[in-house]
Design an enzyme around this catalytic site. Structure first.
Site, short mmCIF file in Angstrom:
data_model
loop_
_atom_site.label_atom_id
_atom_site.label_comp_id
_atom_site.label_asym_id
_atom_site.label_seq_id
_atom_site.Cartn_x
_atom_site.Cartn_y
_atom_site.Cartn_z
N ASP A 46 53.94 67.26 52.10
CA ASP A 46 53.43 66.43 53.18
C ASP A 46 52.16 67.09 53.69
O ASP A 46 51.93 68.28 53.46
CB ASP A 46 54.50 66.35 54.28
CG ASP A 46 54.00 65.66 55.54
OD1 ASP A 46 53.46 64.56 55.44
OD2 ASP A 46 54.14 66.27 56.62
N ASP A 48 50.31 66.30 57.23
CA ASP A 48 50.18 66.54 58.68
C ASP A 48 51.25 67.48 59.20
O ASP A 48 52.45 67.21 59.08
CB ASP A 48 50.23 65.21 59.42
CG ASP A 48 49.09 64.29 59.03
OD1 ASP A 48 48.06 64.80 58.57
OD2 ASP A 48 49.24 63.07 59.18
N ASP A 74 37.85 54.31 72.07
CA ASP A 74 38.70 53.95 70.93
C ASP A 74 39.52 55.14 70.48
O ASP A 74 40.71 55.02 70.18
CB ASP A 74 37.83 53.46 69.76
CG ASP A 74 37.13 52.16 70.05
OD1 ASP A 74 37.68 51.33 70.80
OD2 ASP A 74 36.01 51.97 69.54
N ARG A 110 33.72 47.41 54.55
CA ARG A 110 33.00 48.68 54.43
C ARG A 110 33.01 49.19 52.99
O ARG A 110 33.97 49.02 52.25
CB ARG A 110 33.62 49.74 55.32
CG ARG A 110 33.57 49.39 56.80
CD ARG A 110 32.15 49.48 57.32
NE ARG A 110 32.08 49.18 58.74
CZ ARG A 110 30.95 49.06 59.41
NH1 ARG A 110 29.79 49.19 58.79
NH2 ARG A 110 30.97 48.79 60.70
#
Length: 293
Positions: A46, A48, A74, A110
């Protein structure tokens, strides 16, 4: 916890299978190292709070905010949503769908190359110094044994691949966004690579690469990754949350904690925020809405 009807659960399971298969198909595989390869075994990490202190997508969002792709407001809103999710431990399906759709809207239209270029710079500027040296050493141990090492994360596969390549790992399994003519459409392939979807990705990759899962190892900090940790022969809890620590104790899994008291305090707030579908929703690379003047 989310309460689902039988039909809803079946739909969610189907999306997890699609997400896992898409992630495995998108995974890049580098040539074997100079050591004698052990192609039957592998390690899955993993990202994070396991490989990197905090949430990779949050660090990326900060970097994009600094580049004026979206506002500080934001960023604060994103952080608040993440902290609320982690502190409450409650997954509200309606809120997660709304957050995911809003995040994907940022990326629609994008250019992929544009976002990847920024992600490479942001990794070098912000993320590299947040890699846990202890976890990096574990990954190197597997590489030195001739095994391949993949990251498995809800973060976008493009960002996950950058982290993997910078660390000299084999590749990454991450959330896959739909791309047409080199641009993001604003839609995901399946669902975010979270929870059961991670296990599906590992299973798909194992079939493709001929891995013996009983000889594989998986590492994570979150109880959400129990499906992945229990898919392989050896599960290891790294910097675990309290629920995973209890699970590891019950299952006899090894626990390694590389946090000092100071680092644990820093990781405890917005930085831990990428677990779950919100972070996966950002998997379309949240941080790509240009700041409105």
């Amino acid at each position: 916890m989310i309460t689902l009807t039988r039909r809803g659960r079946a739909h969610q399971d189907a999306l997890a299978v699609v997400a896992g298969a898409a992630s495995a198909a998108a995974a890049e595989v580098e040539a074997p190292t100079a050591v004698t390869p052990d192609l039957g075994a592998a390690a899955f990490f993993d990202v994070d709070n396991t490989m990197i202190a905090g949430a990779s997508i949050y660090h990326f969002a900060r970097g994009m905010a600094a580049r004026k792709y979206f506002s500080s407001r934001d960023l604060l809103g994103f952080a608040f949503q993440q902290v609320k999710f982690r502190m409450s431990g409650v997954e509200d399906a309606a809120n997660m769908v709304t957050a995911r759709q809003a995040a994907l809207a940022f990326v629609a239209g994008r250019e992929v190359d544009e976002i990847v270029g920024h992600a490479e710079d942001i990794y070098d500027e912000v993320m590299a110094k947040r890699i846990w040296s202890g976890t990096r050493a574990l990954a190197q141990m597997h590489l030195d044994a001739g095994q391949r090492v993949w990251l498995v994360t809800a973060t976008p596969v493009e960002l996950a691949n950058i982290i993997a390549h910078r660390l000299g790992l084999t590749g990454a399994l991450g959330t896959v966004s739909e791309i047409v003519d080199g641009k993001y459409t604003g839609r995901l392939v399946g669902e975010p690579l979270h929870g059961p979807a991670k296990a599906e990705a590992v299973l798909s990759l194992a079939r493709r690469e001929g891995l013996d899962l009983s000889r594989c190892t998986a590492y994570s900090d979150s109880v959400n990754d129990v499906p992945m940790l229990s898919t392989v022969g050896t599960g290891v809890a790294i910097n675990p949350d309290s629920a995973l620590r209890r699970e590891a104790r019950e299952r006899g899994w090894q626990v390694r904690d590389y946090r000092t008291a100071r680092k644990a305090a820093k990781v405890g707030a917005p930085a831990v925020a990428a677990a779950g579908v919100i972070a996966g929703g950002v998997a379309g690379t949240l941080a790509v809405r240009r700041k409105i003047a």
